[in-house]
Structures are given as structure tokens and as C-alpha cells.
Design an enzyme around this catalytic site. Sequence first.
Site, PDB file in Angstrom:
ATOM      1  N   LYS A   1     -25.241 -77.946 -36.897  1.00 46.27           N
ATOM      2  CA  LYS A   1     -24.054 -78.797 -36.785  1.00 46.27           C
ATOM      3  C   LYS A   1     -23.120 -78.246 -35.694  1.00 46.27           C
ATOM      4  O   LYS A   1     -22.938 -78.852 -34.648  1.00 46.27           O
ATOM      5  CB  LYS A   1     -23.308 -78.860 -38.112  1.00 46.27           C
ATOM      6  CG  LYS A   1     -24.165 -79.001 -39.344  1.00 46.27           C
ATOM      7  CD  LYS A   1     -24.809 -80.354 -39.489  1.00 46.27           C
ATOM      8  CE  LYS A   1     -25.490 -80.472 -40.846  1.00 46.27           C
ATOM      9  NZ  LYS A   1     -26.087 -81.795 -41.072  1.00 46.27           N
TER      10      LYS A   1
ATOM     11  N   TRP B   1     -25.814 -83.051 -51.323  1.00 46.43           N
ATOM     12  CA  TRP B   1     -26.142 -81.653 -51.032  1.00 46.43           C
ATOM     13  C   TRP B   1     -25.741 -80.761 -52.199  1.00 46.43           C
ATOM     14  O   TRP B   1     -26.458 -79.806 -52.543  1.00 46.43           O
ATOM     15  CB  TRP B   1     -25.491 -81.218 -49.723  1.00 46.43           C
ATOM     16  CG  TRP B   1     -26.081 -81.955 -48.573  1.00 46.43           C
ATOM     17  CD1 TRP B   1     -25.461 -82.881 -47.781  1.00 46.43           C
ATOM     18  CD2 TRP B   1     -27.441 -81.879 -48.104  1.00 46.43           C
ATOM     19  NE1 TRP B   1     -26.346 -83.379 -46.851  1.00 46.43           N
ATOM     20  CE2 TRP B   1     -27.570 -82.778 -47.026  1.00 46.43           C
ATOM     21  CE3 TRP B   1     -28.551 -81.138 -48.498  1.00 46.43           C
ATOM     22  CZ2 TRP B   1     -28.760 -82.957 -46.330  1.00 46.43           C
ATOM     23  CZ3 TRP B   1     -29.747 -81.311 -47.807  1.00 46.43           C
ATOM     24  CH2 TRP B   1     -29.839 -82.218 -46.743  1.00 46.43           C
TER      25      TRP B   1
ATOM     26  N   ASP C   1     -21.570 -73.849 -49.344  1.00 52.43           N
ATOM     27  CA  ASP C   1     -22.467 -74.376 -48.318  1.00 52.43           C
ATOM     28  C   ASP C   1     -21.591 -74.963 -47.218  1.00 52.43           C
ATOM     29  O   ASP C   1     -21.120 -76.099 -47.316  1.00 52.43           O
ATOM     30  CB  ASP C   1     -23.374 -75.443 -48.919  1.00 52.43           C
ATOM     31  CG  ASP C   1     -24.274 -76.115 -47.881  1.00 52.43           C
ATOM     32  OD1 ASP C   1     -24.193 -75.750 -46.684  1.00 52.43           O
ATOM     33  OD2 ASP C   1     -25.056 -77.005 -48.263  1.00 52.43           O
TER      34      ASP C   1
END
Length: 360
Positions: A196, A101, A172
Amino acid sequence: MRVHNFSSGPAMLPFEVLEAAASELSDWRGSGMSVLEVSHRGKDFVACAAEAEALLREVMGIGDNYKVLFLQGGASGQFDAIPFNLTAAGDRVDFLNTGQWSAKAISAAKRQGLEVSVLADQADSKYTDTPAAGSFEVHPDAAYLHYTPNETIGGVEFGYIPESGSVPLVADMSSTILSRPIDVNRYGLIYAGAQKNMGPSGLCVVIVREDLLDKARPNTPSVWNYAAMAAADSMLNTPPTFGVYLLGKILQWVKDAGGLTAMADRNRAKAEALYGFIDASGYYSNPVATDSRSWMNVPFRQAKDELDKTFVAEATAAGLTNLAGHRSVGGMRASIYNAMPLEGVQALIDFMTDFERRNG
């Protein structure tokens, strides 16, 4: 029958929240309509969004000098939106690369022609650790320093907040937000996909310090222009209304459970139980450096890789779902976000114990 869902995202949601949403799905606030059907500009939904924002500010301790935005495009959309909003062409941006990511955010910045400096790249460890605090130096002229506190795929997590001096710190937090208290004031910008700990997929939350709102390039798409969206209270276009609605309910669930301190206690206990079992078993292993292990995503391998598919199939039959590791790394992965109860982790440990007994 409800299962224990160990998916990395979209992840399981609190059962109480699902029941509450189901109870009012066809008639929301006496409107005779679902929240899925009402206008995003109607007073009821505008109030709903305001309530969700107020709860997020309360739960996370977000000051008045930050704007909270409810956007679409997920966290991946922000890989491009952040450079549009915080840089001019040719600016320097600093990154810490700890996995896939982080790498995607780096690639997006490079596509926009920025001078990208990767201050730390954990490739030598195959992205199984994080850079030591103080082992990198941020460029004072950088537009921002970006890092990913938790890498969902590799199960790698920072145990500290990087020091960035006067350079805005961008994070992030898709897979760690709401899992524990954080000092929002350490950050220039926080962004997180909701799928999430915050709700269903489709919503991205951006928390941006007000002094960073005037830096967007003229060609920044309006729906990703932070200043424009802030001025319109995230209603410049049709927002992900159901995601905002469900975020409010999840935030109330977090608050009622004792807030982020209680979430931290809950999540620490789950992680300690699962890592403790893995380390003591002799049959299972976790590849991540001990000081960089994620509370949220626990990858693990068994001694006999050829039985991975058998493990996943038998676990699924036992009501323990989505345990296959990411295709890029293999093995297994248990994602144990806020909504996963300790009982679910114990059920996984019991299954792993039995599987080892039968196959070890």
C-alpha cells in the site's frame, strides 16, 4: 503514459522512487549486478536491510525496545503467525470486527483453538462504522486485543487508538502505515503488508515489542517465529530482498518530503477534497459514517448503479485506473495512498463532475 492508479494494492509507488530504482537496476552499488541478483547474506545487502530498518525506526519513532522484522507471506500470513507467537493453546484473545480483514484474523485464531472474544462487531451497520471509544471492555486475561485500524474493502477507519490496558494491542496497519504519525509505544505488535504505502507486494513488516518475543509455541514455523527471526536479523531464510530495498527508498522519499507529519497533511487534503465533492454532489454517495471514513480508501456509489461499468471504463480511458469497487460491495473505490498526488484526486473529481453532467 503514466496513469493515476487508484488500486487498493498493489498500489502506485512514488514516481521518483521508481526512476531511482530503474537507474540502478542493472548495476547496484557498482557490483555489476542487480539488487535482485545479489546474495542476501552479502555485506552490501545486509547493509541495505540495516539502512531500511534504521530509516523505518527514524520515520516512525520506533524505540529500541521493539524489534523490526522483514517477513514473507504478507499480512495474511500474520493472521496465523500472531497466535503462534503470542498464545498458548486455549488462551483467550479479544478482537474488534469492523470488516473482512478483521474477520479473517478472527477465523485464523479460531482455527488454532483459541477462546475468541469479539468485543465489538459492526455487522448491524453492514461494517460502515467503527465501535465508539469506550464501548467495549477488554478482558484482562486476554493474550492480546486485535483490531484493523483501516478496512481497505469497506473504507472504514478508526479515529482513535483503542485502550487495552495491560493487554498487548495488535494492529493490522497494512493500509495506514506511513500515512501519518502514530504512537508506536501504544502497541504490542504492528504488522503491515508493504503493497500500500511501503513498496511492492511480497514483504510484510512486523514491529514487535521485545517482551513478547518469548511466548512462541514450540511448533511455530521458524520463518514466522519472531524470536528466531529477530536473532537472525530477518535473514533466517532468504527475505524478499527487492521489497526491502524498495522500502528503504520509499522511506527516504517520505523523510525527504517532511516525514509522517507532511504525509498526514498531504493525505488529509486529498481525503477532504474527495469526500467534500462526493457529499456536495447529490449524485454520488459514500456509505461510511462520517467519523469512520478512511483517508486511504474511499468507496462511493453513483445514482445509477447500472452505469458502474460505464463509469469504470470511461475513467480508465481517461487515465484513472482501478476504480472498480471490491466484488463483495460493488460500486467504486478510490484508494489514495501516499504516492497518489493531490493532482490525481483533482483529476478524478473533474472526471466525476463531467460524468454526472452527462448522465445525471
